[in-house]
Structures are given as C-alpha cells and as structure tokens.
Motif scaffolding. Structure first.
Motif, PDB file in Angstrom:
ATOM      1  N   ARG A  58     -14.263  -3.430   4.528  1.00 29.67           N
ATOM      2  CA  ARG A  58     -13.738  -2.549   3.762  1.00 29.67           C
ATOM      3  C   ARG A  58     -12.939  -1.480   4.243  1.00 29.67           C
ATOM      4  O   ARG A  58     -13.276  -0.832   5.228  1.00 29.67           O
ATOM      5  CB  ARG A  58     -14.649  -2.133   2.627  1.00 29.67           C
ATOM      6  N   SER A  59     -12.138  -0.674   3.580  1.00 25.68           N
ATOM      7  CA  SER A  59     -11.392   0.718   4.063  1.00 25.68           C
ATOM      8  C   SER A  59     -12.368   1.551   4.223  1.00 25.68           C
ATOM      9  O   SER A  59     -13.514   1.515   3.520  1.00 25.68           O
ATOM     10  CB  SER A  59     -10.286   1.044   3.085  1.00 25.68           C
ATOM     11  N   GLY A 108      -1.761   2.954  -2.615  1.00 25.79           N
ATOM     12  CA  GLY A 108      -1.388   1.940  -3.450  1.00 25.79           C
ATOM     13  C   GLY A 108      -2.211   0.692  -2.916  1.00 25.79           C
ATOM     14  O   GLY A 108      -2.150  -0.498  -3.701  1.00 25.79           O
ATOM     15  N   GLU A 109      -2.457   0.620  -1.663  1.00 24.26           N
ATOM     16  CA  GLU A 109      -2.818  -0.414  -1.042  1.00 24.26           C
ATOM     17  C   GLU A 109      -4.393  -0.743  -1.217  1.00 24.26           C
ATOM     18  O   GLU A 109      -5.007  -1.756  -0.935  1.00 24.26           O
ATOM     19  CB  GLU A 109      -2.769  -0.371   0.567  1.00 24.26           C
ATOM     20  N   GLU A 110      -5.151   0.221  -1.734  1.00 19.12           N
ATOM     21  CA  GLU A 110      -6.641   0.247  -2.082  1.00 19.12           C
ATOM     22  C   GLU A 110      -6.833  -0.884  -3.309  1.00 19.12           C
ATOM     23  O   GLU A 110      -5.857  -0.674  -4.321  1.00 19.12           O
ATOM     24  CB  GLU A 110      -7.126   1.379  -2.320  1.00 19.12           C
ATOM     25  N   ASP A 111      -7.870  -1.634  -3.099  1.00 21.86           N
ATOM     26  CA  ASP A 111      -8.130  -2.526  -4.295  1.00 21.86           C
ATOM     27  C   ASP A 111      -9.072  -1.668  -5.240  1.00 21.86           C
ATOM     28  O   ASP A 111     -10.256  -1.650  -5.118  1.00 21.86           O
ATOM     29  CB  ASP A 111      -8.979  -3.703  -3.736  1.00 21.86           C
ATOM     30  N   TRP A 112      -8.650  -1.136  -6.204  1.00 23.03           N
ATOM     31  CA  TRP A 112      -9.233  -0.182  -7.127  1.00 23.03           C
ATOM     32  C   TRP A 112     -10.233  -0.992  -8.112  1.00 23.03           C
ATOM     33  O   TRP A 112     -11.222  -0.342  -8.392  1.00 23.03           O
ATOM     34  CB  TRP A 112      -8.040   0.631  -7.776  1.00 23.03           C
ATOM     35  N   LEU A 160      -5.305   9.213   2.586  1.00 20.95           N
ATOM     36  CA  LEU A 160      -4.553   8.210   2.013  1.00 20.95           C
ATOM     37  C   LEU A 160      -3.273   8.534   1.647  1.00 20.95           C
ATOM     38  O   LEU A 160      -2.107   7.861   1.515  1.00 20.95           O
ATOM     39  CB  LEU A 160      -5.396   7.367   1.265  1.00 20.95           C
ATOM     40  N   ALA A 161      -3.200   9.395   0.623  1.00 23.60           N
ATOM     41  CA  ALA A 161      -2.064   9.905  -0.153  1.00 23.60           C
ATOM     42  C   ALA A 161      -0.973  10.245   0.934  1.00 23.60           C
ATOM     43  O   ALA A 161       0.137   9.969   0.531  1.00 23.60           O
ATOM     44  CB  ALA A 161      -2.331  11.064  -1.056  1.00 23.60           C
ATOM     45  N   ARG A 162      -1.421  11.326   1.672  1.00 18.53           N
ATOM     46  CA  ARG A 162      -0.403  11.560   2.841  1.00 18.53           C
ATOM     47  C   ARG A 162       0.157  10.253   3.357  1.00 18.53           C
ATOM     48  O   ARG A 162       1.426  10.460   4.107  1.00 18.53           O
ATOM     49  CB  ARG A 162      -0.974  12.580   3.932  1.00 18.53           C
ATOM     50  N   HIS A 163      -0.324   9.207   3.939  1.00 17.69           N
ATOM     51  CA  HIS A 163       0.088   8.173   4.451  1.00 17.69           C
ATOM     52  C   HIS A 163       0.606   6.992   3.673  1.00 17.69           C
ATOM     53  O   HIS A 163       0.749   5.964   4.212  1.00 17.69           O
ATOM     54  CB  HIS A 163      -1.157   7.564   5.713  1.00 17.69           C
TER      55      HIS A 163
END
Length: 284
Positions: A38-39, A228-232, A221-224
């Motif tokens: 996981r991230s 959108g890549e996260e499985d929310w 994450l927002a800066r990079h």
C-alpha cells in the motif's frame, strides 16, 4: 483476494496493533506480503483512523485542556477513569504534550530531509521485536523497583515529555520497535512509574503526531499530483476498520494494565520475532 477485503484486513490489523506494544508497522509490513503493498498515505491514514479512536476515548481530557486555555476555572475530567484536574494541571499537561510533539515533528522532518527509507525486510523487523521484548521487561522491572522505593508517580515531567518525543522518532525510523512500546517504557524509565499514566501520555501524544503525519502525506501527494492515484474506497474501508478495532483495543488495554504487567506482550514479541527469523527468508 478482493482489494476491499484486503484493505479491511489491513485496517483491522492496524487497529489492533497500533496501541498494543507489539508494533503496528512491523505487522503491516509483514501482512502486506500477502495482502498487497500500500501507499505511504494509506499506511499513515489508517494510523490516523486508530488515533481517532483515542480522540473519542479521551475527549473529556482534550476538552478539559481546551477549556483550561480559555480561562475556565472549574476542574475538568482528567481521563477515562474519572479523575479530575485543575485548569493549571490541564494546561501544564497540554504544554508537555506540545513539547513532545514538537520534538517528534522536528526529528521527523530531519529524517525526511536526510532521505531515510524505512527498512522493509524481515530481519530488522524481527530483531526490533526481539530486542523490544527484553527492553519492555527490563524497563517495567526498573519502574516497579522505583515505585516500591518512592511510591507510584503519575506526573509527567518535562524531561519525560521530551524523551517521549524522541522515542516517537526512533519508533518511526525502526519498524518493529512500536511507537506505543517506545513511548510507554521511556516514560516509565524517565520517572513516571504508573503504567496507566505512562500509557495515557503515550496514547494522547499520538493524536497530534499521527494527524500531522497524515496531513504531511496528503500535502506531499497533492504537490506531486498523486491524490487521484489513491484508491479512496479501500482507504476509507481501512480507516473505518482501524478506528473501530482500535477503540475496542484501547478500551481493553486500559482495563488490562490496571492489574497486569506488559509481560504477555513481551513474550508475544519474542515469539513472533523468532518465528519471523526462522520461517521467512531474510530478504523477504
């Protein structure tokens, strides 16, 4: 395995292990071998879910600190056992929490700047579990002897608060150490001989620590562009599972330590660490 089911299991593992002194990070790293990697955001967020449980359990104490800062003169609920504190005591406790958090934040940022990567192989996790088991037994024995000589001490000193902050950094750098174990037993060795008082401070100081870590990961994450890549959906399931199981786990532990030592957890750590060394390859 279904991804949501895997996320649910990881959330449950986090909720159970975050506050028991057996290392949530170590258990998650091992569990991800079978349930999928996981991230960093996922792992920090489910820790925040567990911390939310502590907010719910200690909301009276937290409210008491806010009221004390607002200048209210009435005593406020002190902890889940119903002890009360004066406004001065609540403010003093809050300042010590902030001091511990400041040390952790500064140390954590330094570790990030140095580019330190968490070890994710079995051997260092296993050895951290084993060494931590002996550390727990020795620390509790020393605290018990000191309590027998000087009486039980529930106060958190400034030295204790600062050392707890350092302990959080060390636990973050070495998976398998356990944040709760490191902070509880540093507090015991630094002079707070009451298991309940040391455990409570360790739990409450985790509230700003883990929420700040979650916020830091979100901003990164927002800066990079990684939001959108996260499985929310999976993260949400794990967050709720972690919060619910942590609530039950903390409630149980607070009752358990009223009449028991931490020896059972030390034995578990020792056996788990040995099993990892024997059953899994060193570079797994």
């Amino acid at each position: 395995m279904n991804d949501l089911l895997a996320a649910l299991l990881l959330g449950i593992i986090e909720g159970i292990t975050e506050f028991l002194p057996i290392s949530s990070t170590g258990h998650l790293l091992i569990a991800e071998r079978w349930l999928g990697h996981r991230s960093d955001l996922f792992n920090v967020a489910i820790q925040a879910g567990a911390i939310l449980a502590v907010v719910l359990i200690y909301w009276k104490r937290l409210w008491g600190m806010l009221v004390a800062f607002a200048g209210h003169d009435a005593p406020s609920p002190y902890d889940p056992l119903g002890i009360t504190a004066t406004p001065a005591q609540s403010r003093d406790y809050a300042f010590k929490l902030l001091a511990a958090f400041a040390v952790t934040a500064a140390g954590g940022l330094l570790v990030k700047q140095l580019g330190w990567e968490l070890p994710d192989t079995v051997r260092p996790i296993a050895w951290a579990l084993i060494i931590g088991a002996f550390w727990m037994v020795i620390a509790e024995q020393l605290a018990a002897r000191r309590a027998a000589r000087e009486g039980e001490r529930t106060a958190i000193s400034w030295t204790t608060a600062l050392l707890v902050g350092v302990a959080q950094v060390v636990a973050g750098v070495f998976p398998g150490t356990s944040r709760s174990a490191a902070t509880i037993f540093v507090a015991l060795l630094a002079g707070t001989t009451s298991r309940a008082a040391a455990t409570e401070f360790a739990f409450v100081v985790g509230i700003p620590t883990m929420f700040a870590a979650t916020g830091y990961e979100l901003l990164s994450l927002a800066r990079h562009g990684g939001i959108g890549e996260e499985d929310w959906a999976s993260l949400g399931v794990a967050f709720v599972a972690s919060a619910v199981t942590a609530f039950v786990s903390v409630k149980w532990l607070l009752r358990y330590i009223q009449s028991h030592r931490f020896t059972a957890f030390a034995i578990y750590r020792l056996l788990f660490g040995i099993a990892l060394l024997l059953l899994l390859p060193a570079n797994a």
